[in-house]
Design a protein around this motif. Structure first.
Motif, PDB file in Angstrom:
ATOM      1  N   LEU B  15      39.569  47.253  42.444  1.00 10.46           N
ATOM      2  CA  LEU B  15      39.232  45.832  42.485  1.00 10.46           C
ATOM      3  C   LEU B  15      37.858  45.573  41.887  1.00 10.46           C
ATOM      4  O   LEU B  15      37.632  44.551  41.240  1.00 10.46           O
ATOM      5  CB  LEU B  15      39.290  45.308  43.928  1.00 10.46           C
ATOM      6  CG  LEU B  15      40.688  45.271  44.555  1.00 10.46           C
ATOM      7  CD1 LEU B  15      40.608  44.713  45.972  1.00 10.46           C
ATOM      8  CD2 LEU B  15      41.657  44.444  43.723  1.00 10.46           C
ATOM      9  N   LEU B  18      38.038  46.076  38.010  1.00  9.01           N
ATOM     10  CA  LEU B  18      38.649  44.910  37.372  1.00  9.01           C
ATOM     11  C   LEU B  18      37.687  43.715  37.397  1.00  9.01           C
ATOM     12  O   LEU B  18      37.552  43.003  36.409  1.00  9.01           O
ATOM     13  CB  LEU B  18      39.959  44.543  38.080  1.00  9.01           C
ATOM     14  CG  LEU B  18      41.089  45.575  37.938  1.00  9.01           C
ATOM     15  CD1 LEU B  18      42.295  45.128  38.754  1.00  9.01           C
ATOM     16  CD2 LEU B  18      41.487  45.779  36.478  1.00  9.01           C
ATOM     17  N   ALA B  21      35.144  44.277  34.740  1.00 13.27           N
ATOM     18  CA  ALA B  21      35.740  44.154  33.404  1.00 13.27           C
ATOM     19  C   ALA B  21      35.988  42.688  33.058  1.00 13.27           C
ATOM     20  O   ALA B  21      35.769  42.248  31.921  1.00 13.27           O
ATOM     21  CB  ALA B  21      37.044  44.947  33.333  1.00 13.27           C
ATOM     22  N   LEU B  22      36.438  41.914  34.059  1.00 15.09           N
ATOM     23  CA  LEU B  22      36.727  40.500  33.801  1.00 15.09           C
ATOM     24  C   LEU B  22      35.445  39.696  33.584  1.00 15.09           C
ATOM     25  O   LEU B  22      35.430  38.734  32.816  1.00 15.09           O
ATOM     26  CB  LEU B  22      37.547  39.920  34.957  1.00 15.09           C
ATOM     27  CG  LEU B  22      38.977  40.467  35.020  1.00 15.09           C
ATOM     28  CD1 LEU B  22      39.623  40.112  36.355  1.00 15.09           C
ATOM     29  CD2 LEU B  22      39.816  39.910  33.862  1.00 15.09           C
ATOM     30  N   LEU B  44      46.243  31.151  38.575  1.00 17.87           N
ATOM     31  CA  LEU B  44      46.880  32.058  39.538  1.00 17.87           C
ATOM     32  C   LEU B  44      48.269  31.557  39.913  1.00 17.87           C
ATOM     33  O   LEU B  44      49.257  32.308  39.921  1.00 17.87           O
ATOM     34  CB  LEU B  44      46.003  32.155  40.791  1.00 17.87           C
ATOM     35  CG  LEU B  44      46.542  33.002  41.938  1.00 17.87           C
ATOM     36  CD1 LEU B  44      46.543  34.473  41.569  1.00 17.87           C
ATOM     37  CD2 LEU B  44      45.708  32.786  43.203  1.00 17.87           C
ATOM     38  N   GLU B  47      50.778  31.877  37.066  1.00 15.86           N
ATOM     39  CA  GLU B  47      51.276  33.246  36.893  1.00 15.86           C
ATOM     40  C   GLU B  47      52.267  33.614  37.996  1.00 15.86           C
ATOM     41  O   GLU B  47      53.262  34.298  37.752  1.00 15.86           O
ATOM     42  CB  GLU B  47      50.119  34.246  36.867  1.00 15.86           C
ATOM     43  CG  GLU B  47      49.180  34.081  35.678  1.00 15.86           C
ATOM     44  CD  GLU B  47      49.855  34.273  34.320  1.00 15.86           C
ATOM     45  OE1 GLU B  47      50.928  34.907  34.272  1.00 15.86           O
ATOM     46  OE2 GLU B  47      49.327  33.778  33.331  1.00 15.86           O
ATOM     47  N   LEU B  78      52.709  40.675  37.227  1.00 15.89           N
ATOM     48  CA  LEU B  78      51.952  41.022  38.438  1.00 15.89           C
ATOM     49  C   LEU B  78      50.498  41.334  38.065  1.00 15.89           C
ATOM     50  O   LEU B  78      49.561  40.969  38.791  1.00 15.89           O
ATOM     51  CB  LEU B  78      52.586  42.208  39.156  1.00 15.89           C
ATOM     52  CG  LEU B  78      54.003  42.005  39.700  1.00 15.89           C
ATOM     53  CD1 LEU B  78      54.419  43.210  40.548  1.00 15.89           C
ATOM     54  CD2 LEU B  78      54.114  40.723  40.528  1.00 15.89           C
ATOM     55  N   ALA B  79      50.326  41.984  36.934  1.00 18.87           N
ATOM     56  CA  ALA B  79      48.968  42.253  36.459  1.00 18.87           C
ATOM     57  C   ALA B  79      48.209  40.945  36.228  1.00 18.87           C
ATOM     58  O   ALA B  79      47.040  40.818  36.616  1.00 18.87           O
ATOM     59  CB  ALA B  79      49.019  43.066  35.168  1.00 18.87           C
ATOM     60  N   ASP B  80      48.877  39.968  35.638  1.00 13.60           N
ATOM     61  CA  ASP B  80      48.228  38.666  35.420  1.00 13.60           C
ATOM     62  C   ASP B  80      47.799  38.042  36.746  1.00 13.60           C
ATOM     63  O   ASP B  80      46.706  37.482  36.859  1.00 13.60           O
ATOM     64  CB  ASP B  80      49.197  37.705  34.706  1.00 13.60           C
ATOM     65  CG  ASP B  80      49.274  37.965  33.213  1.00 13.60           C
ATOM     66  OD1 ASP B  80      48.274  38.400  32.616  1.00 13.60           O
ATOM     67  OD2 ASP B  80      50.354  37.714  32.634  1.00 13.60           O
ATOM     68  N   VAL B  81      48.685  38.114  37.731  1.00 14.08           N
ATOM     69  CA  VAL B  81      48.336  37.568  39.043  1.00 14.08           C
ATOM     70  C   VAL B  81      47.091  38.281  39.587  1.00 14.08           C
ATOM     71  O   VAL B  81      46.138  37.645  40.052  1.00 14.08           O
ATOM     72  CB  VAL B  81      49.508  37.708  40.041  1.00 14.08           C
ATOM     73  CG1 VAL B  81      49.073  37.295  41.448  1.00 14.08           C
ATOM     74  CG2 VAL B  81      50.700  36.871  39.588  1.00 14.08           C
ATOM     75  N   LEU B  82      47.101  39.597  39.493  1.00 12.81           N
ATOM     76  CA  LEU B  82      45.969  40.360  40.014  1.00 12.81           C
ATOM     77  C   LEU B  82      44.677  40.009  39.273  1.00 12.81           C
ATOM     78  O   LEU B  82      43.629  39.811  39.906  1.00 12.81           O
ATOM     79  CB  LEU B  82      46.244  41.870  39.909  1.00 12.81           C
ATOM     80  CG  LEU B  82      45.138  42.765  40.458  1.00 12.81           C
ATOM     81  CD1 LEU B  82      44.864  42.489  41.929  1.00 12.81           C
ATOM     82  CD2 LEU B  82      45.471  44.253  40.251  1.00 12.81           C
ATOM     83  N   LEU B  83      44.753  39.910  37.965  1.00  8.74           N
ATOM     84  CA  LEU B  83      43.547  39.621  37.195  1.00  8.74           C
ATOM     85  C   LEU B  83      42.966  38.251  37.556  1.00  8.74           C
ATOM     86  O   LEU B  83      41.760  38.109  37.779  1.00  8.74           O
ATOM     87  CB  LEU B  83      43.846  39.713  35.686  1.00  8.74           C
ATOM     88  CG  LEU B  83      44.225  41.119  35.193  1.00  8.74           C
ATOM     89  CD1 LEU B  83      44.644  41.074  33.713  1.00  8.74           C
ATOM     90  CD2 LEU B  83      43.082  42.121  35.389  1.00  8.74           C
ATOM     91  N   TYR B  84      43.809  37.245  37.652  1.00 14.77           N
ATOM     92  CA  TYR B  84      43.290  35.921  38.025  1.00 14.77           C
ATOM     93  C   TYR B  84      42.821  35.899  39.479  1.00 14.77           C
ATOM     94  O   TYR B  84      41.866  35.205  39.819  1.00 14.77           O
ATOM     95  CB  TYR B  84      44.343  34.838  37.791  1.00 14.77           C
ATOM     96  CG  TYR B  84      44.429  34.413  36.346  1.00 14.77           C
ATOM     97  CD1 TYR B  84      43.299  33.943  35.666  1.00 14.77           C
ATOM     98  CD2 TYR B  84      45.628  34.483  35.637  1.00 14.77           C
ATOM     99  CE1 TYR B  84      43.381  33.560  34.324  1.00 14.77           C
ATOM    100  CE2 TYR B  84      45.704  34.098  34.308  1.00 14.77           C
ATOM    101  CZ  TYR B  84      44.575  33.639  33.653  1.00 14.77           C
ATOM    102  OH  TYR B  84      44.656  33.265  32.335  1.00 14.77           O
ATOM    103  N   LEU B  85      43.496  36.653  40.314  1.00 17.37           N
ATOM    104  CA  LEU B  85      43.088  36.704  41.720  1.00 17.37           C
ATOM    105  C   LEU B  85      41.692  37.321  41.849  1.00 17.37           C
ATOM    106  O   LEU B  85      40.830  36.797  42.562  1.00 17.37           O
ATOM    107  CB  LEU B  85      44.110  37.531  42.507  1.00 17.37           C
ATOM    108  CG  LEU B  85      43.826  37.726  43.996  1.00 17.37           C
ATOM    109  CD1 LEU B  85      43.896  36.403  44.734  1.00 17.37           C
ATOM    110  CD2 LEU B  85      44.830  38.721  44.590  1.00 17.37           C
ATOM    111  N   LEU B  88      39.127  34.893  40.386  1.00 16.06           N
ATOM    112  CA  LEU B  88      38.906  33.753  41.276  1.00 16.06           C
ATOM    113  C   LEU B  88      38.043  34.163  42.466  1.00 16.06           C
ATOM    114  O   LEU B  88      37.077  33.471  42.825  1.00 16.06           O
ATOM    115  CB  LEU B  88      40.256  33.196  41.754  1.00 16.06           C
ATOM    116  CG  LEU B  88      40.235  32.089  42.811  1.00 16.06           C
ATOM    117  CD1 LEU B  88      39.357  30.912  42.374  1.00 16.06           C
ATOM    118  CD2 LEU B  88      41.662  31.597  43.092  1.00 16.06           C
TER     119      LEU B  88
END
Lengths: 127, 127, 127, 127
Positions: B15, B18, B21-22, B44, B47, B78-85, B88
Motif C-alpha cells: 500500500l 503504491l 508511486a501514485l 473509484l 471503476e 481490480l487494480a484500478d479500484v486499488l489505485l484510486y482507493l 484517495l
C-alpha cells in the motif's frame, strides 16, 4: 533472514495480512457460500457508492477539508472498499499487488508525462 | 534491523509502495489539481462499476469460473479500484491499513461468529 | 374519451411505453432468464458508473457546459439507466411512478423548505 | 384537443410531471447551486449503490421473491434513482424520453433477435 522484505515476501504485507484475516473471518462464520465473485463485486460497488455519498454535495475545496467526523466515516468506508476488494481478489485467485504494478506500467505508457501534462483527457484522446 | 517487519514498517509495504508511486505519477503529469477527494471518489466508483459489468449477467457459478480473458480484464479493473482507493486515501491523509484493521475489529464485534453463522443478515438484524 | 390523462392512465405514459417495449425486447431475445432483479440491479449500477465517468475530472462549471459529443454520450448513458431502471421495476412489479410520487412526498416532509433552505445537509442533520 | 396523447405531449407524462415537481422542489429550497450535473451524477450513482446493497447477498431466486419490507425499501430506492435521473437530465437539458427511445433503437440493431437469442454476450461479441 531478510533485512529488505520485497513486495511479495510474505504474511507481513498489508494486502496479505488482510487477505488471510478475511479468509479466517469468512470461515469462522461459514460465509464462503455468500462470497461468490458476483456477490463480492456487488458489495464492492455498494461500498464505493457509500464513499461517494459523503462527497456528492461538497465542492472540490470542501472535499479536501472534511470535518473530523466525516473524515473518520470516510476512512471506514474506504476500509470497507479495501476489505471487499481484497476478498474479491482472493476468491478469484488474483494477485492484487501484481495486477496493480502491471496497471501502473500500462498507465505510464498510456499517459506519457509530457503529453498528459496538466490534462485529464482519456489516453485515447491525448493525440 | 528487524527480522519481523510490522504492518506499517516502511516503504516495502504494497500500500505504501503504491501510494508513493501514485504521488510521483500525479506529480510528473501535474495531475494534482484533478485529484481532489471528490473527483477521486467518483473515479473509484466508476471503476467499481466497471468491475460489476463483468459479472452482471453471470450466474454465481459462472462468476467463480471466469475464462482467462475475463479474469485478466477483471484483474486490471481490480487494480484500478486499488489505485484510486490508495490515491484517495492519500490525498485525505487516511491510513488505509490502520482503517482496515479497525474496521475488521468492528466487524468482528458486530458479527459474532456464533450468531452470524451461515447468515448474511446485516448486523442490526442478527438479534 | 379523456381530455386530461392522469399520471397512470395508460399505455401513452413514457414509463409504461418503455416498460412494454422492454418486455417485448427481452421476450424476443429469450433474455428473461438473465433479467433477474439481482442482475438488473447490477446492470443499473454499472450504467450509473458509466454516467459518473463522464463527469469525474470536470469542475462543476465544466459539468454544466458539456461539449456536444459528451452531452450526446451522456444522454445515451442516462437512457441506459432509465431502461434498466424501468425493467428492474417491472420484474419486481413495482410501480415506479407511484413510488416516485411517494418519495417526493417523503422528501417534502423531511426537508421543510424553510429549514432546508440553501443547505445540503441530510435530513437527520437539519436540526 | 387530442384524444391520443403522444409520448411527449405535455405535463401529464410522468417524466415531465416529476421534472417539474423537482424544479419546484429545488427552487423552494434554493438547492440549485448544489444541483450541478457533476453532483447529481454522484447522487445518482450513490442511489444505484443503495439499490445494489439490497441484492448483494441474495441468490437470483431470492432476489425475485423479496419479502414485503425489502420490496418496499427497494421501491423507494428505485424512486430515488428515478428522481435524480430526471433532475440530472433536466439540468443538462436532455430529453430522457427521446434518448430512451433512441437507445432502444440502437439496442435493437446491436442485438438482432436471432443472433442474440438466449445469449448475454455484449453486442461486439455476437459474431
Amino acid at each position: 533472514m531478510k533485512a529488505q522484505p520485497t513486495l511479495t515476501d510474505g504474511p507481513s504485507d498489508t494486502l496479505q495480512v488482510l487477505r488471510d484475516a478475511l479468509r479466517v473471518f469468512a470461515a469462522e462464520r461459514a460465509w464462503e457460500p455468500f462470497h461468490t465473485p458476483k456477490n463480492l463485486a456487488m458489495a464492492l460497488s455498494g461500498e464505493a457508492g457509500e464513499v461517494i455519498e459523503h462527497f456528492q454535495w461538497l465542492t472540490a475545496e470542501q472535499s479536501a477539508a472534511l470535518d473530523a467526523d466525516t473524515r473518520e466515516a470516510v476512512a471506514l468506508e474506504l476500509a470497507d472498499v479495501l476489505l471487499y476488494l481484497v476478498r474479491l481478489a482472493d476468491v478469484l485467485d488474483i494477485d492484487l499487488d501484481e495486477a496493480a504494478q502491471r496497471k501502473l506500467a500500462i498507465n505510464a505508457s498510456r499517459y506519457p508525462a509530457d503529453r498528459a501534462h496538466g490534462r485529464s483527457d482519456k489516453y485515447d484522446k491525448l493525440g
